[in-house]
Design a protein around this motif. Structure first.
Motif, PDB file in Angstrom:
ATOM      1  N   TRP A  45       0.804  -1.219   0.000  1.00 18.70           N
ATOM      2  CA  TRP A  45       0.000   0.000   0.000  1.00 18.70           C
ATOM      3  C   TRP A  45       0.837   1.269   0.000  1.00 18.70           C
ATOM      4  O   TRP A  45       0.310   2.351  -0.204  1.00 18.70           O
ATOM      5  CB  TRP A  45      -0.907   0.016   1.244  1.00 18.70           C
ATOM      6  N   ASN A  46       2.112   1.138   0.289  1.00 22.03           N
ATOM      7  CA  ASN A  46       2.945   2.322   0.436  1.00 22.03           C
ATOM      8  C   ASN A  46       4.303   2.065  -0.212  1.00 22.03           C
ATOM      9  O   ASN A  46       4.686   0.907  -0.442  1.00 22.03           O
ATOM     10  CB  ASN A  46       3.165   2.630   1.923  1.00 22.03           C
ATOM     11  N   ASN A  47       5.056   3.143  -0.437  1.00 25.93           N
ATOM     12  CA  ASN A  47       6.420   2.959  -0.912  1.00 25.93           C
ATOM     13  C   ASN A  47       7.293   2.438   0.238  1.00 25.93           C
ATOM     14  O   ASN A  47       6.847   2.390   1.401  1.00 25.93           O
ATOM     15  CB  ASN A  47       6.977   4.259  -1.520  1.00 25.93           C
ATOM     16  N   VAL A  48       8.522   2.067  -0.077  1.00 27.40           N
ATOM     17  CA  VAL A  48       9.369   1.365   0.904  1.00 27.40           C
ATOM     18  C   VAL A  48       9.585   2.218   2.158  1.00 27.40           C
ATOM     19  O   VAL A  48       9.433   1.733   3.294  1.00 27.40           O
ATOM     20  CB  VAL A  48      10.726   0.984   0.260  1.00 27.40           C
ATOM     21  N   ALA A  49       9.932   3.480   1.965  1.00 34.17           N
ATOM     22  CA  ALA A  49      10.236   4.344   3.115  1.00 34.17           C
ATOM     23  C   ALA A  49       8.998   4.531   3.999  1.00 34.17           C
ATOM     24  O   ALA A  49       9.075   4.422   5.233  1.00 34.17           O
ATOM     25  CB  ALA A  49      10.754   5.690   2.625  1.00 34.17           C
ATOM     26  N   ASP A  50       7.882   4.806   3.360  1.00 34.23           N
ATOM     27  CA  ASP A  50       6.639   4.995   4.128  1.00 34.23           C
ATOM     28  C   ASP A  50       6.237   3.712   4.845  1.00 34.23           C
ATOM     29  O   ASP A  50       5.767   3.747   5.990  1.00 34.23           O
ATOM     30  CB  ASP A  50       5.507   5.441   3.197  1.00 34.23           C
ATOM     31  N   ALA A  51       6.413   2.585   4.168  1.00 32.91           N
ATOM     32  CA  ALA A  51       6.053   1.301   4.778  1.00 32.91           C
ATOM     33  C   ALA A  51       6.904   1.035   6.022  1.00 32.91           C
ATOM     34  O   ALA A  51       6.389   0.549   7.042  1.00 32.91           O
ATOM     35  CB  ALA A  51       6.227   0.173   3.766  1.00 32.91           C
ATOM     36  N   GLU A  52       8.185   1.376   5.957  1.00 35.44           N
ATOM     37  CA  GLU A  52       9.053   1.159   7.130  1.00 35.44           C
ATOM     38  C   GLU A  52       8.666   2.091   8.274  1.00 35.44           C
ATOM     39  O   GLU A  52       8.677   1.685   9.441  1.00 35.44           O
ATOM     40  CB  GLU A  52      10.519   1.352   6.720  1.00 35.44           C
ATOM     41  N   ASP A  53       8.348   3.330   7.929  1.00 33.31           N
ATOM     42  CA  ASP A  53       7.887   4.260   8.975  1.00 33.31           C
ATOM     43  C   ASP A  53       6.590   3.767   9.614  1.00 33.31           C
ATOM     44  O   ASP A  53       6.420   3.838  10.842  1.00 33.31           O
ATOM     45  CB  ASP A  53       7.653   5.657   8.370  1.00 33.31           C
ATOM     46  N   LEU A  54       5.686   3.295   8.782  1.00 35.03           N
ATOM     47  CA  LEU A  54       4.408   2.787   9.303  1.00 35.03           C
ATOM     48  C   LEU A  54       4.607   1.536  10.139  1.00 35.03           C
ATOM     49  O   LEU A  54       3.902   1.326  11.131  1.00 35.03           O
ATOM     50  CB  LEU A  54       3.445   2.505   8.141  1.00 35.03           C
ATOM     51  N   LEU A  55       5.579   0.729   9.753  1.00 36.52           N
ATOM     52  CA  LEU A  55       5.870  -0.475  10.542  1.00 36.52           C
ATOM     53  C   LEU A  55       6.344  -0.093  11.943  1.00 36.52           C
ATOM     54  O   LEU A  55       5.880  -0.652  12.947  1.00 36.52           O
ATOM     55  CB  LEU A  55       6.942  -1.298   9.823  1.00 36.52           C
ATOM     56  N   GLN A  56       7.267   0.856  11.977  1.00 34.13           N
ATOM     57  CA  GLN A  56       7.761   1.308  13.287  1.00 34.13           C
ATOM     58  C   GLN A  56       6.628   1.907  14.114  1.00 34.13           C
ATOM     59  O   GLN A  56       6.509   1.621  15.318  1.00 34.13           O
ATOM     60  CB  GLN A  56       8.868   2.351  13.069  1.00 34.13           C
ATOM     61  N   GLU A  57       5.800   2.696  13.482  1.00 34.51           N
ATOM     62  CA  GLU A  57       4.680   3.313  14.195  1.00 34.51           C
ATOM     63  C   GLU A  57       3.689   2.254  14.683  1.00 34.51           C
ATOM     64  O   GLU A  57       3.117   2.386  15.774  1.00 34.51           O
ATOM     65  CB  GLU A  57       3.988   4.325  13.269  1.00 34.51           C
ATOM     66  N   THR A  58       3.525   1.211  13.891  1.00 36.35           N
ATOM     67  CA  THR A  58       2.624   0.121  14.297  1.00 36.35           C
ATOM     68  C   THR A  58       3.115  -0.526  15.587  1.00 36.35           C
ATOM     69  O   THR A  58       2.345  -0.720  16.542  1.00 36.35           O
ATOM     70  CB  THR A  58       2.550  -0.942  13.183  1.00 36.35           C
ATOM     71  N   PHE A  59       4.395  -0.822  15.643  1.00 31.05           N
ATOM     72  CA  PHE A  59       4.931  -1.470  16.852  1.00 31.05           C
ATOM     73  C   PHE A  59       4.940  -0.514  18.045  1.00 31.05           C
ATOM     74  O   PHE A  59       4.679  -0.936  19.177  1.00 31.05           O
ATOM     75  CB  PHE A  59       6.337  -2.014  16.580  1.00 31.05           C
ATOM     76  N   LEU A  60       5.239   0.741  17.774  1.00 27.02           N
ATOM     77  CA  LEU A  60       5.234   1.709  18.886  1.00 27.02           C
ATOM     78  C   LEU A  60       3.831   1.869  19.464  1.00 27.02           C
ATOM     79  O   LEU A  60       3.655   1.913  20.685  1.00 27.02           O
ATOM     80  CB  LEU A  60       5.726   3.073  18.390  1.00 27.02           C
ATOM     81  N   ARG A  61       2.873   1.927  18.570  1.00 28.85           N
ATOM     82  CA  ARG A  61       1.493   2.068  19.051  1.00 28.85           C
ATOM     83  C   ARG A  61       1.058   0.817  19.802  1.00 28.85           C
ATOM     84  O   ARG A  61       0.366   0.914  20.823  1.00 28.85           O
ATOM     85  CB  ARG A  61       0.556   2.346  17.878  1.00 28.85           C
ATOM     86  N   ALA A  62       1.459  -0.322  19.307  1.00 27.33           N
ATOM     87  CA  ALA A  62       1.123  -1.571  20.005  1.00 27.33           C
ATOM     88  C   ALA A  62       1.746  -1.591  21.399  1.00 27.33           C
ATOM     89  O   ALA A  62       1.117  -2.027  22.375  1.00 27.33           O
ATOM     90  CB  ALA A  62       1.604  -2.759  19.182  1.00 27.33           C
ATOM     91  N   TRP A  63       2.979  -1.100  21.501  1.00 28.50           N
ATOM     92  CA  TRP A  63       3.665  -1.064  22.799  1.00 28.50           C
ATOM     93  C   TRP A  63       2.943  -0.123  23.767  1.00 28.50           C
ATOM     94  O   TRP A  63       2.743  -0.451  24.930  1.00 28.50           O
ATOM     95  CB  TRP A  63       5.129  -0.631  22.588  1.00 28.50           C
ATOM     96  N   ARG A  64       2.561   1.028  23.232  1.00 34.53           N
ATOM     97  CA  ARG A  64       1.884   2.022  24.093  1.00 34.53           C
ATOM     98  C   ARG A  64       0.512   1.535  24.548  1.00 34.53           C
ATOM     99  O   ARG A  64       0.084   1.831  25.665  1.00 34.53           O
ATOM    100  CB  ARG A  64       1.703   3.339  23.326  1.00 34.53           C
ATOM    101  N   LYS A  65      -0.179   0.838  23.675  1.00 35.23           N
ATOM    102  CA  LYS A  65      -1.564   0.436  23.967  1.00 35.23           C
ATOM    103  C   LYS A  65      -1.653  -1.036  24.370  1.00 35.23           C
ATOM    104  O   LYS A  65      -2.716  -1.639  24.238  1.00 35.23           O
ATOM    105  CB  LYS A  65      -2.446   0.657  22.728  1.00 35.23           C
ATOM    106  N   LEU A  66      -0.562  -1.564  24.830  1.00 35.48           N
ATOM    107  CA  LEU A  66      -0.524  -3.007  25.105  1.00 35.48           C
ATOM    108  C   LEU A  66      -1.569  -3.430  26.139  1.00 35.48           C
ATOM    109  O   LEU A  66      -2.113  -4.531  26.070  1.00 35.48           O
ATOM    110  CB  LEU A  66       0.886  -3.370  25.597  1.00 35.48           C
ATOM    111  N   ASP A  67      -1.858  -2.539  27.075  1.00 32.07           N
ATOM    112  CA  ASP A  67      -2.841  -2.891  28.108  1.00 32.07           C
ATOM    113  C   ASP A  67      -4.257  -2.991  27.546  1.00 32.07           C
ATOM    114  O   ASP A  67      -5.150  -3.520  28.210  1.00 32.07           O
ATOM    115  CB  ASP A  67      -2.799  -1.860  29.249  1.00 32.07           C
ATOM    116  N   GLN A  68      -4.455  -2.465  26.331  1.00 34.71           N
ATOM    117  CA  GLN A  68      -5.793  -2.541  25.728  1.00 34.71           C
ATOM    118  C   GLN A  68      -5.989  -3.809  24.892  1.00 34.71           C
ATOM    119  O   GLN A  68      -7.085  -4.055  24.399  1.00 34.71           O
ATOM    120  CB  GLN A  68      -6.032  -1.319  24.825  1.00 34.71           C
TER     121      GLN A  68
END
Lengths: 183, 176
Positions: free
Chosen positions: A39-62
């Motif tokens: 869905w995204n170019n390589v750079a955007d996909a990597e940024d989104l991947l990092q953001e996905t894991f960061l968000r998962a870490w922050r919202k882990l209690d949910q």
């Protein structure tokens, strides 16, 4: 020594173990990046991947144990990808109703000539995601329903229509190609 | 029908093959970058504001119930007291509604022989007392009005005197 499964790693991560979460990252990094790069170019996909894991870490209690952890990660990734895509271009509007329509097929990524590019051109975003998760990720219908935020039966309908649309698009492409060759 | 299914099977197989072919490899650098971001998140002090200690909802409900009950009781008490209380009841004005005394006429039948003459005198005294009592508030009011008027006059005269004195004191200052 056996490797701990996802639920054990998540339980440890919920207690604050970053090492356990990094193991989760290692397990799902490639699968999520593969999904995001469609869905995204390589750079955007990597940024989104990092953001996905960061968000998962922050919202882990949910996170709820009734879903597989991979389902939760794909849900976050899909939402972030969709939001990023929406920021980059205006929301498609259904001219008949005048309301925002998420069900309109997305334009393909330039430079991708695969069948998946055809799928992106022909299918709506939920249809494309359902096809990807079902055939590539081997995800059960119930889990896909969670990711695309629809009912189980809706996911079955999405898959059925997606297959029909793709088969029809392939036939149309073939007919056009044969016509071009005859000319 | 079988032909259609066969086409779809081929399509699905092709989709899987293309997905496998485009599958990215594991990137150590990307993994390290994500892990660094998570470590930074762990070490970063929380940006969330300190939670404000709030009273639980139950306490608010209890306080609201008590306050509304007190308000209802106070309003009811005020309403009842204004309706029944002697303080706020209108005072009778004896001047407007004088007690009408039945005139004693000679045509009246003679008193009963059972009533003694002393009793008749006591009855007359009581009637006089009642008449004087009913007229007393009017008299008292007149006296109070007179007294207040005199007091006001006295105050006015005092003020005039005071102003005159001050003017007299300052008068040399205005004379060249």
């Amino acid at each position: 020594m056996s490797m701990p499964d996802d639920s054990e790693l998540v339980a440890q991560a919920k207690k604050g173990s970053a090492t356990s979460f990094e193991e989760i990252v290692r397990r799902y990094q490639v699968r999520l990046l593969h999904f995001l790069r469609k869905w995204n170019n390589v750079a955007d996909a990597e940024d989104l991947l990092q953001e996905t894991f960061l968000r998962a870490w922050r919202k882990l209690d949910q996170y709820e144990d009734r879903w597989a952890f991979s389902t939760w990660l794909f849900t976050i990734a899909r939402r972030l990808s969709y939001q990023a895509d929406r920021r980059q271009r205006p929301e498609p509007v259904d001219p008949a109703s005048g309301i925002l329509d998420r069900e309109i097929a997305m334009p393909p990524t330039p430079g991708d000539d695969s069948l998946w590019q055809l799928a992106r051109r022909e299918l709506t975003e939920p249809q494309w995601t359902a096809v990807w998760l079902y055939y590539v990720e081997d995800m059960p219908i119930k889990e896909i329903a969670c990711v695309v935020e629809k009912s189980d039966s809706s996911v079955k309908v999405l898959l059925f229509r997606a297959r029909k649309k793709l088969a029809q698009a392939i036939q149309t492409d073939r007919a056009r190609t044969q016509g071009d060759l005859l000319q | 029908m079988n032909n259609i299914n066969h086409e779809e099977d081929k399509l699905i197989e092709q989709l899987k093959q293309e997905a496998d072919a485009s599958r990215p490899g594991f990137s150590v650098d990307l993994h390290a970058k994500i892990c660094d971001a998570i470590d930074a998140e762990v070490q970063r002090p929380s940006l969330l504001p300190t939670p404000v200690v709030k009273m639980p909802r139950y306490t608010w409900q209890v306080l609201a119930t008590i306050a509304s009950t007190v308000a209802v009781v106070a309003i009811a008490w005020l309403a009842i007291s204004s309706y029944l209380g002697p303080d706020t009841a209108p005072l009778p004005n004896p001047g407007n509604n004088p007690i009408v005394q039945t005139p004693v006429t000679p045509d009246l039948p003679a008193p009963e022989p059972a009533i003694a003459e002393a009793d008749a005198e006591a009855l007359a005294a009581l009637q006089d007392l009642m008449a004087s009592t009913t007229q007393a508030p009017g008299k008292l009011g007149n006296e109070m009005t007179t007294m207040l008027a005199e007091k006001e006059n006295a105050l006015s005269i005092e003020r005039i005197n005071f102003s005159g004195d001050r003017l007299f004191d300052h008068f040399p200052n205005f004379v060249p």
